[in-house]
Scaffold this active site. Sequence first.
Site, mmCIF file in Angstrom:
data_model
loop_
_atom_site.group_PDB
_atom_site.id
_atom_site.type_symbol
_atom_site.label_atom_id
_atom_site.label_comp_id
_atom_site.label_asym_id
_atom_site.label_seq_id
_atom_site.Cartn_x
_atom_site.Cartn_y
_atom_site.Cartn_z
ATOM 1 N N ARG A 267 70.555 42.441 -19.466
ATOM 2 C CA ARG A 267 70.949 42.455 -18.156
ATOM 3 C C ARG A 267 72.098 41.646 -19.003
ATOM 4 O O ARG A 267 72.642 40.113 -19.475
ATOM 5 C CB ARG A 267 70.655 41.309 -17.449
ATOM 6 C CG ARG A 267 69.019 42.203 -17.023
ATOM 7 C CD ARG A 267 68.709 41.170 -16.824
ATOM 8 N NE ARG A 267 66.836 42.105 -15.954
ATOM 9 C CZ ARG A 267 65.261 41.250 -15.015
ATOM 10 N NH1 ARG A 267 65.536 40.196 -14.799
ATOM 11 N NH2 ARG A 267 64.806 42.078 -15.305
ATOM 12 N N GLU A 354 60.615 29.992 -12.960
ATOM 13 C CA GLU A 354 60.575 30.986 -12.292
ATOM 14 C C GLU A 354 59.772 32.198 -14.107
ATOM 15 O O GLU A 354 60.333 32.102 -14.516
ATOM 16 C CB GLU A 354 61.054 32.360 -12.163
ATOM 17 C CG GLU A 354 61.085 33.633 -11.717
ATOM 18 C CD GLU A 354 62.166 34.916 -11.777
ATOM 19 O OE1 GLU A 354 61.453 35.923 -11.561
ATOM 20 O OE2 GLU A 354 62.891 34.605 -10.499
ATOM 21 N N ARG A 396 60.627 33.817 -21.845
ATOM 22 C CA ARG A 396 60.881 32.382 -20.867
ATOM 23 C C ARG A 396 58.708 31.426 -21.139
ATOM 24 O O ARG A 396 59.053 30.388 -21.368
ATOM 25 C CB ARG A 396 60.913 32.929 -19.291
ATOM 26 C CG ARG A 396 62.261 32.815 -19.130
ATOM 27 C CD ARG A 396 62.266 33.163 -17.713
ATOM 28 N NE ARG A 396 63.722 33.156 -17.309
ATOM 29 C CZ ARG A 396 64.596 32.931 -16.341
ATOM 30 N NH1 ARG A 396 63.442 32.398 -15.670
ATOM 31 N NH2 ARG A 396 65.616 33.022 -15.792
#
Length: 432
Positions: A267, A354, A396
Site C-alpha cells: 500500500r 485496529e 501489527r
Amino acid sequence: MLAPLPMHDIRAIRLEPDTFDAAWAMRGVAPVAREIVALDEARRAAQTALQQAQARRKELSGLIGRAKGAGDIASAEALLSDVDTLKSEIAAQTQIDADLGAKLQDTLAGLPNLPDPATPPGADERANLEIRRWGAPDVSAPSRDHVDLGAALGMMDFDAASRMSGARFVVLRQGLARLERALGQFMLDLHTQENGYVEISPPVLVRDRALYGTGQLPKFAEDLFRTEDGYWLIPTAEVSLTNTVAEQLLDEEALPLRMTALTPCFRSEAGASGRDTRGMIRQHQFPKVELVSITTPEQSQAEHERMVECAEMVLKRLELPFRTVLLCAGDMGFTARKTYDLEVWLPSQKTYREISSCSNCGDFQARRMDARFRKAGEKGSRFLHTLNGSGLAVGRSLVAVMENYQDEDGRIAVPQALHPYMRGQTRIGGEG
C-alpha cells in the site's frame, strides 16, 4: 478498458431515488440519485432513437433494392439521400449513447456501497460502537514501544530498510523474523484446521479488472503500487481471493466458500501522510492473513458474525487484550455495508489499535465482477454476497506480541500458542 458492470441496481435507483440518497448521505455523499436517473433516461432515449434510425435504415435499404429492381432510378437516388441522413443520425446517437454510458458508469463507479440497516450513523470513528472486550490490559506492566524494544534486541532495523527502500519499510532479524513467520503460520493453521477455511496461494500481481471488481479502482488508484507493464501489486489478498469467483456462475450447494491466504500486501499509504510514521503500524509492505467468504444473501449475515469470531479466536489464543467495534457509516471502507474492527491493546500507546477489519460487502463486489449463483428450482441467477476480513495483520500482531509480552529487561516472551512454531524458543532476547 473496463466493461460497464452494474455496481448499483439502476432499476432500484429509478424506483427509490430518495432512499438511495438518504443511504449515501450517511457516507457523506451529496444527493446524486436523480442525476443518475436523468443520465439513465437520456441514455435510454438515445438508444431508442438509435434503434429507430437503424430500423428505418434497414427499411430504406429494402425499398432501394426494390426501386432499382423496378428501374426507378430517381426513387432509388432519393432514398439513398435519406440513408445518408440516417447514417449521420446513427453516428450521432451512437456517440451520445457512448458518452452518456461512460458518464453514468463513472458516476456509479465512484459511489460507495449502501450501509446495512444495522450500521450506526456517524461521520468518523467517534461514532463507532464498542460491542465487547476480551482480556484486561495490564496498565502497570512495562510499556516500551516495539521500535525501542526491537532496536535494543538488534533485531529490528529501520535504517537498513530505509537505505534500500525508503520510509515505511523494516528489516527483521533472528528471533523477531522467526516470530513474524510463526505468527503467520499459526494463523493459517488455525483457520484451515479449525475454522473451515481453504488455504489458497494466489497471485500478488493483478490486472485492472480484478481491482475494479473489489472496489479499489478507479477511486483509490493512488493508494496502490503499479508496475511499468500495467500490473498492480495487491493491497490485500481480498483482491485475489474474491476474484476467484469473478464472472462465474456457482451452484448454491457449493456455498459458502471460505478461503484464506498469507501474502505480502502493498500500500502506498497516500492518504496517511504524517500518520504512524514511527515503527511497523503503517508500512508499504506487510504480511497479512486474509479471510474471504462467498455466500448466498441468506447466509451472509450469519457468515459475517462467524468470520469475526474466527478473527477474534486468533487474539484469544495469543492472549492479547482486544475489543470488537461496529463501525459507523462514515468510517467504513468503500465496498462495505457493515464492518466490525478488532482493536488490540498496545501498552506504549495506552489505547486499542485496529488489527483486523471484517466486512460484509453484500452484492456490491459481485455486481462489479459479475459473480452469480444458481438457486435450485429457480430460473435465472442471483448475485453472490462477498465478505472479507483480516485474520490477522501479521505485522501489527508482531507489534502487539512484543509490547504485551515484554519484561523489565526488554526481553519478549513467546505466547504459548506459538511455541510449536518456534522450535522450543520461549523467549526472545535471552536464554530459552
